[in-house]
Motif scaffolding. Structure first.
Motif, PDB file in Angstrom:
ATOM      1  N   GLY A  43       4.845  -9.120  -0.207  1.00  0.00           N
ATOM      2  CA  GLY A  43       5.089  -7.678  -0.166  1.00  0.00           C
ATOM      3  C   GLY A  43       4.102  -6.978   0.727  1.00  0.00           C
ATOM      4  O   GLY A  43       3.798  -7.457   1.823  1.00  0.00           O
ATOM      5  N   GLU A  44       3.530  -5.877   0.231  1.00  0.00           N
ATOM      6  CA  GLU A  44       2.663  -5.100   1.111  1.00  0.00           C
ATOM      7  C   GLU A  44       1.448  -4.527   0.395  1.00  0.00           C
ATOM      8  O   GLU A  44       1.401  -4.447  -0.836  1.00  0.00           O
ATOM      9  CB  GLU A  44       3.462  -3.965   1.745  1.00  0.00           C
ATOM     10  CG  GLU A  44       4.027  -2.982   0.736  1.00  0.00           C
ATOM     11  CD  GLU A  44       4.650  -1.768   1.408  1.00  0.00           C
ATOM     12  OE1 GLU A  44       4.720  -1.741   2.642  1.00  0.00           O
ATOM     13  OE2 GLU A  44       5.051  -0.853   0.675  1.00  0.00           O
ATOM     14  N   VAL A  45       0.496  -4.134   1.219  1.00  0.00           N
ATOM     15  CA  VAL A  45      -0.695  -3.442   0.732  1.00  0.00           C
ATOM     16  C   VAL A  45      -0.812  -2.167   1.574  1.00  0.00           C
ATOM     17  O   VAL A  45      -0.842  -2.243   2.803  1.00  0.00           O
ATOM     18  CB  VAL A  45      -1.957  -4.317   0.896  1.00  0.00           C
ATOM     19  CG1 VAL A  45      -3.199  -3.536   0.513  1.00  0.00           C
ATOM     20  CG2 VAL A  45      -1.838  -5.585   0.061  1.00  0.00           C
ATOM     21  N   VAL A  46      -0.827  -1.035   0.890  1.00  0.00           N
ATOM     22  CA  VAL A  46      -0.808   0.240   1.618  1.00  0.00           C
ATOM     23  C   VAL A  46      -2.088   1.021   1.348  1.00  0.00           C
ATOM     24  O   VAL A  46      -2.478   1.225   0.199  1.00  0.00           O
ATOM     25  CB  VAL A  46       0.403   1.099   1.189  1.00  0.00           C
ATOM     26  CG1 VAL A  46       0.475   2.368   2.015  1.00  0.00           C
ATOM     27  CG2 VAL A  46       1.679   0.309   1.306  1.00  0.00           C
ATOM     28  N   LEU A  47      -2.710   1.462   2.431  1.00  0.00           N
ATOM     29  CA  LEU A  47      -3.887   2.331   2.313  1.00  0.00           C
ATOM     30  C   LEU A  47      -3.388   3.744   2.540  1.00  0.00           C
ATOM     31  O   LEU A  47      -2.951   4.078   3.643  1.00  0.00           O
ATOM     32  CB  LEU A  47      -4.929   1.985   3.380  1.00  0.00           C
ATOM     33  CG  LEU A  47      -5.702   0.706   3.227  1.00  0.00           C
ATOM     34  CD1 LEU A  47      -4.898  -0.486   3.704  1.00  0.00           C
ATOM     35  CD2 LEU A  47      -6.973   0.793   4.029  1.00  0.00           C
ATOM     36  N   HIS A  48      -3.461   4.556   1.498  1.00  0.00           N
ATOM     37  CA  HIS A  48      -2.840   5.872   1.583  1.00  0.00           C
ATOM     38  C   HIS A  48      -3.891   6.964   1.426  1.00  0.00           C
ATOM     39  O   HIS A  48      -4.845   6.814   0.671  1.00  0.00           O
ATOM     40  CB  HIS A  48      -1.785   5.991   0.471  1.00  0.00           C
ATOM     41  CG  HIS A  48      -1.013   7.265   0.501  1.00  0.00           C
ATOM     42  ND1 HIS A  48       0.012   7.482   1.386  1.00  0.00           N
ATOM     43  CD2 HIS A  48      -1.111   8.390  -0.242  1.00  0.00           C
ATOM     44  CE1 HIS A  48       0.510   8.698   1.185  1.00  0.00           C
ATOM     45  NE2 HIS A  48      -0.150   9.265   0.201  1.00  0.00           N
ATOM     46  N   GLY A  63      -4.974  21.792  -3.090  1.00  0.00           N
ATOM     47  CA  GLY A  63      -5.223  20.776  -2.055  1.00  0.00           C
ATOM     48  C   GLY A  63      -6.708  20.619  -1.769  1.00  0.00           C
ATOM     49  O   GLY A  63      -7.124  20.334  -0.653  1.00  0.00           O
ATOM     50  N   GLU A  64      -7.542  20.797  -2.841  1.00  0.00           N
ATOM     51  CA  GLU A  64      -8.985  20.751  -2.597  1.00  0.00           C
ATOM     52  C   GLU A  64      -9.571  19.340  -2.624  1.00  0.00           C
ATOM     53  O   GLU A  64     -10.763  19.161  -2.478  1.00  0.00           O
ATOM     54  CB  GLU A  64      -9.727  21.665  -3.587  1.00  0.00           C
ATOM     55  CG  GLU A  64      -9.546  21.337  -5.061  1.00  0.00           C
ATOM     56  CD  GLU A  64      -8.308  21.988  -5.654  1.00  0.00           C
ATOM     57  OE1 GLU A  64      -7.274  22.033  -4.952  1.00  0.00           O
ATOM     58  OE2 GLU A  64      -8.353  22.440  -6.803  1.00  0.00           O
ATOM     59  N   TRP A  65      -8.689  18.346  -2.836  1.00  0.00           N
ATOM     60  CA  TRP A  65      -9.159  16.950  -2.847  1.00  0.00           C
ATOM     61  C   TRP A  65      -8.403  16.140  -1.801  1.00  0.00           C
ATOM     62  O   TRP A  65      -7.268  16.476  -1.453  1.00  0.00           O
ATOM     63  CB  TRP A  65      -8.894  16.297  -4.209  1.00  0.00           C
ATOM     64  CG  TRP A  65      -9.563  16.993  -5.334  1.00  0.00           C
ATOM     65  CD1 TRP A  65      -8.992  17.875  -6.197  1.00  0.00           C
ATOM     66  CD2 TRP A  65     -10.932  16.897  -5.721  1.00  0.00           C
ATOM     67  NE1 TRP A  65      -9.918  18.335  -7.107  1.00  0.00           N
ATOM     68  CE2 TRP A  65     -11.121  17.739  -6.835  1.00  0.00           C
ATOM     69  CE3 TRP A  65     -12.025  16.170  -5.237  1.00  0.00           C
ATOM     70  CZ2 TRP A  65     -12.346  17.880  -7.463  1.00  0.00           C
ATOM     71  CZ3 TRP A  65     -13.237  16.314  -5.866  1.00  0.00           C
ATOM     72  CH2 TRP A  65     -13.397  17.155  -6.968  1.00  0.00           C
ATOM     73  N   VAL A  66      -9.045  15.065  -1.368  1.00  0.00           N
ATOM     74  CA  VAL A  66      -8.312  14.080  -0.568  1.00  0.00           C
ATOM     75  C   VAL A  66      -8.217  12.835  -1.442  1.00  0.00           C
ATOM     76  O   VAL A  66      -9.248  12.268  -1.842  1.00  0.00           O
ATOM     77  CB  VAL A  66      -9.035  13.753   0.758  1.00  0.00           C
ATOM     78  CG1 VAL A  66      -8.336  12.611   1.467  1.00  0.00           C
ATOM     79  CG2 VAL A  66      -9.084  14.985   1.647  1.00  0.00           C
ATOM     80  N   ARG A  67      -6.988  12.466  -1.801  1.00  0.00           N
ATOM     81  CA  ARG A  67      -6.818  11.298  -2.660  1.00  0.00           C
ATOM     82  C   ARG A  67      -6.659  10.059  -1.788  1.00  0.00           C
ATOM     83  O   ARG A  67      -5.821  10.026  -0.886  1.00  0.00           O
ATOM     84  CB  ARG A  67      -5.595  11.452  -3.560  1.00  0.00           C
ATOM     85  CG  ARG A  67      -5.439  10.272  -4.502  1.00  0.00           C
ATOM     86  CD  ARG A  67      -4.280  10.400  -5.418  1.00  0.00           C
ATOM     87  NE  ARG A  67      -4.452  11.526  -6.335  1.00  0.00           N
ATOM     88  CZ  ARG A  67      -3.658  11.769  -7.355  1.00  0.00           C
ATOM     89  NH1 ARG A  67      -2.648  10.974  -7.601  1.00  0.00           N
ATOM     90  NH2 ARG A  67      -3.865  12.818  -8.122  1.00  0.00           N
ATOM     91  N   VAL A  68      -7.493   9.073  -2.086  1.00  0.00           N
ATOM     92  CA  VAL A  68      -7.442   7.816  -1.342  1.00  0.00           C
ATOM     93  C   VAL A  68      -6.917   6.757  -2.300  1.00  0.00           C
ATOM     94  O   VAL A  68      -7.437   6.625  -3.413  1.00  0.00           O
ATOM     95  CB  VAL A  68      -8.852   7.408  -0.858  1.00  0.00           C
ATOM     96  CG1 VAL A  68      -8.792   6.130  -0.044  1.00  0.00           C
ATOM     97  CG2 VAL A  68      -9.485   8.531  -0.062  1.00  0.00           C
ATOM     98  N   SER A  69      -5.890   6.015  -1.896  1.00  0.00           N
ATOM     99  CA  SER A  69      -5.415   4.968  -2.791  1.00  0.00           C
ATOM    100  C   SER A  69      -5.138   3.678  -2.035  1.00  0.00           C
ATOM    101  O   SER A  69      -4.818   3.693  -0.842  1.00  0.00           O
ATOM    102  CB  SER A  69      -4.164   5.433  -3.547  1.00  0.00           C
ATOM    103  OG  SER A  69      -3.142   5.722  -2.650  1.00  0.00           O
ATOM    104  N   VAL A  70      -5.305   2.591  -2.771  1.00  0.00           N
ATOM    105  CA  VAL A  70      -4.963   1.264  -2.226  1.00  0.00           C
ATOM    106  C   VAL A  70      -3.897   0.703  -3.169  1.00  0.00           C
ATOM    107  O   VAL A  70      -4.156   0.486  -4.348  1.00  0.00           O
ATOM    108  CB  VAL A  70      -6.202   0.343  -2.186  1.00  0.00           C
ATOM    109  CG1 VAL A  70      -5.803  -1.049  -1.727  1.00  0.00           C
ATOM    110  CG2 VAL A  70      -7.267   0.922  -1.274  1.00  0.00           C
ATOM    111  N   ARG A  71      -2.681   0.560  -2.639  1.00  0.00           N
ATOM    112  CA  ARG A  71      -1.559   0.151  -3.486  1.00  0.00           C
ATOM    113  C   ARG A  71      -1.076  -1.229  -3.058  1.00  0.00           C
ATOM    114  O   ARG A  71      -0.996  -1.503  -1.853  1.00  0.00           O
ATOM    115  CB  ARG A  71      -0.430   1.180  -3.312  1.00  0.00           C
ATOM    116  CG  ARG A  71       0.645   1.102  -4.368  1.00  0.00           C
ATOM    117  CD  ARG A  71       1.759   2.087  -4.102  1.00  0.00           C
ATOM    118  NE  ARG A  71       2.553   1.676  -2.950  1.00  0.00           N
ATOM    119  CZ  ARG A  71       2.939   2.477  -1.980  1.00  0.00           C
ATOM    120  NH1 ARG A  71       2.583   3.739  -1.982  1.00  0.00           N
ATOM    121  NH2 ARG A  71       3.667   2.026  -0.985  1.00  0.00           N
ATOM    122  N   ASP A  72      -0.798  -2.076  -4.023  1.00  0.00           N
ATOM    123  CA  ASP A  72      -0.245  -3.381  -3.637  1.00  0.00           C
ATOM    124  C   ASP A  72       0.974  -3.705  -4.481  1.00  0.00           C
ATOM    125  O   ASP A  72       1.244  -3.051  -5.489  1.00  0.00           O
ATOM    126  CB  ASP A  72      -1.318  -4.483  -3.747  1.00  0.00           C
ATOM    127  CG  ASP A  72      -1.786  -4.699  -5.175  1.00  0.00           C
ATOM    128  OD1 ASP A  72      -0.947  -4.972  -6.038  1.00  0.00           O
ATOM    129  OD2 ASP A  72      -3.012  -4.607  -5.423  1.00  0.00           O
TER     130      ASP A  72
END
Ligand code: ADP
Length: 597
Positions: free
Chosen positions: A366-371, A379-388
């Motif tokens: 499948g995949e690994v996404v850096l979002h 919108g005062e935050w920047v959300r960083v996620s690593v999804r697999d």
């Protein structure tokens, strides 16, 4: 009121033996000084009572007032001197204080005797009332020193009781008994008050001692941690050198075995190399943890681009992803110019890199996404996620996976599967950044690790003109950028988003195909000529066209050898030198799109 703190005929215990009592005595001393004039006023009132009643002792009462005032003031001054001397109150000083109280107390007997010797019917009542008022007030101002209070009570109480008995009436006897009971009650109040004060003092002292002990324990524990950290850091560092040397010896053995055609020796050499290879990540992680725990580097928070970090991490893991046949890609929910945040970017890169490493390790297909995307109500935050799309983690393990050396499903602790320190490092790094890491995962349904950083204002994106002078006219375009260089991907994306276009980026062919198959329909392809793995931009364009994308392509190249030029032209593709201005790039893209439509 303070007048009630009278002499203590009993010897006081040595100060050092009873610090609580010493503090009480000093406190009482201070209280007495606070209101000598209130006592003088009460005494003056007593004198006025004698005058009003035409007592034969009215003149003597004035003399008494003068004497009582002088004794009272002398005691206040003496008390001030005793306090000013500072240091521990020895027994002698306490006795002096007691004597001064006794002197003031003795003066009280005088007006009491006058009141009962004159035949006036009201005076005994009135003087008794004033004395009882002073006695009642003294309960609190005596600071719980029973002996002082008793010393004052004895002359006053004896005087009053004797006075009432001397009247030889039934009423007088009753009042005498009542007075004794009242004084006994007041003394018991003072005693209880003193006990409570001493208990509180003892408690405060115990708490202080415990706090001191806890502080010492904490310091000792902290020192032990620092020492342990230093030990591990030194041990890991020192071990790395000989282990590296051993690996090279292993390689030498393999090489000699090859030359000698010695199969067994070759196998031994290869095993030495392989085992030592496996020890490397362990040592690296020990060292990393030791470094973080020792706070060897200050956290430096700055405003910076989150997509830039994600692109760098993507780049670092691109090869590993290809080997695992996984699609590793970035995805941004907002224009990259809106994805700036406050963070320490070296630590941030470490965190994302660790998460991506795990995601690749635990994702069979499948995949690994850096979002990254803006989050929060404003919108005062920047959300960083690593999804697999990997094996997932059972809820009961969501907390424990961050523990040192904790691994799910590796009871035999095979080091080829990792050592269980990756997330322990992430936990420490996240703590240093002051952010909260979240896990969303269930077995078989992949995992998402995410955290939020405070958003920062990007340096304003260059206006269209500044970005290259291209007019921001015409319809908004969709562009797919394929480049293996993270900084190029990001800068192109930023520039094209600044003129209002929609941009997707890919570091290589698999991601580009994924974007197209995912439904992205670019108006133009912007492809680097020289990509990783000897792949050329021409081949990528060919593959994308073959997979159904009909968009015209612009090949970006830094090397314009006649051969390159010829190759590109032979395929009928347009080419642009990477060193050209942004405006020229925008114009070329427009021309290409207009020609195609
Ligand atoms: P390891 O060295 O074993 O990777 P980590 O501390 O990085 O140690 O991870 C601890 C455990 O958490 C792993 O053994 C694994 O079971 C689980 N884990 C971590 N990341 C993932 C993921 N993306 N998907 C599934 N399991 C994961």
């Amino acid at each position: 009121v303070s007048d009630t703190l009278e002499a203590d005929p009993r010897p006081l215990p040595p100060a050092a033996a009873n610090p609580a009592r010493e503090l009480q005595v000093q406190f009482a001393c201070r209280q007495v000084q606070r209101s000598p004039w209130v006592v003088v006023a009460a005494d003056a009132f007593v004198v006025w009572l004698f005058w009003r009643a035409h007592s034969p002792h009215a003149h003597e009462a004035i003399a008494w007032l003068a004497v009582a005032t002088m004794v009272g003031l002398a005691r206040a001054m003496h008390g001030r001197r005793l306090l000013a001397a500072g240091g521990a109150w020895g027994e002698a000083r306490q006795r002096q204080l007691t004597l001064s109280f006794l002197a003031v107390g003795a003066t009280r007997v005088w007006p009491i005797a006058f009141a009962f010797d004159g035949g006036d019917i009201d005076l005994p009542y009135l003087v008794t009332m004033v004395m009882m008022g002073l006695a009642a007030g003294g309960v609190t101002t005596s600071a719980g020193v029973t002996s002082l209070y008793v010393a004052w009570c004895v002359p006053v109480c004896t005087g009053l009781v004797a006075g009432w008995i001397s009247l030889r009436t039934f009423e007088g006897s009753w009042i005498a008994v009542l007075l004794i009971l009242m004084f006994a009650l007041l003394v018991s109040y003072v005693r209880d008050y003193g006990r409570t004060l001493r208990r509180q003092f003892d408690l405060a002292q115990r708490l202080q001692r415990e706090r001191d002990r806890a502080e010492t324990e904490r310091e000792r524990a902290e020192n032990a941690i620092v020492a342990r950290t230093r030990f591990f850091a030194a041990a890991s560092h020192d071990l790395r050198q000989p282990l590296s040397a051993l690996r090279w010896f292993g390689a030498a053995v393999v090489e000699h075995a090859r030359q000698m055609n010695h199969a067994e020796l070759k196998m031994i050499g290869e095993n030495i190399e392989r085992i030592l290879e496996m020890a490397q990540p362990l040592l690296r992680q020990y060292l990393e943890i030791a470094r973080i725990d020792a706070h060897s580097r200050e956290v430096a928070m700055v405003a910076g681009s989150v997509p830039a970090v994600l692109e760098l991490v993507l780049d670092a893991h691109a090869r590993e992803a290809i080997e695992c046949k996984l699609n590793l890609r970035t995805s941004f929910g907002d224009p990259v110019a809106r994805l700036f945040a406050h963070s320490d970017f070296e630590i941030l890169q470490g965190i994302v890199s660790n998460l991506v490493g795990n995601a690749l390790k635990f994702t069979p297909a499948g995949e690994v996404v850096l979002h990254a995307a803006r989050a929060g109500p404003g919108g005062e935050w920047v959300r960083v996620s690593v999804r697999d799309t990997g094996i997932g983690i059972a809820p009961e393990n969501h907390e424990r996976i961050f523990d040192d050396f904790y691994q799910v499903g590796n009871p035999s602790r095979m080091q080829s599967k990792g050592v269980g320190l990756g997330l322990a490092i992430v936990r420490r790094q996240v703590e240093r950044l002051g952010v909260r890491l979240h896990v969303e995962s269930s077995v078989g349904h992949g995992s998402t690790f995410w955290f939020e950083l405070p958003a920062a204002d990007a340096t304003p994106p260059p206006p269209a003109a500044a970005a290259g002078g291209a007019p921001a006219q015409g319809r908004s375009l969709q562009v797919l950028v394929v480049d293996d260089e993270p900084s190029v991907r990001l800068s192109l994306r930023m520039m094209l988003e600044a003129v209002g276009w929609t941009v997707r980026t890919a570091s290589g062919l698999p991601q580009a195909v994924h974007e197209i198959q995912g439904g992205f329909a670019p108006d133009v392809l912007l492809v680097d000529f020289r990509l990783q793995d000897e792949l050329s931009g021409i081949e990528v364009v060919g593959e994308l066209h073959a997979s159904g994308c009909e968009a015209p392509a612009l090949i970006l190249t830094g090397d314009t050898t006649p051969q390159t030029l010829a190759d590109i032209q032979a395929r009928g593709l347009t080419m642009l030198d990477k060193s050209r201005q942004g405006s020229e790039l925008l114009t070329t893209i427009r021309r290409l799109v207009d020609k195609g439509s």
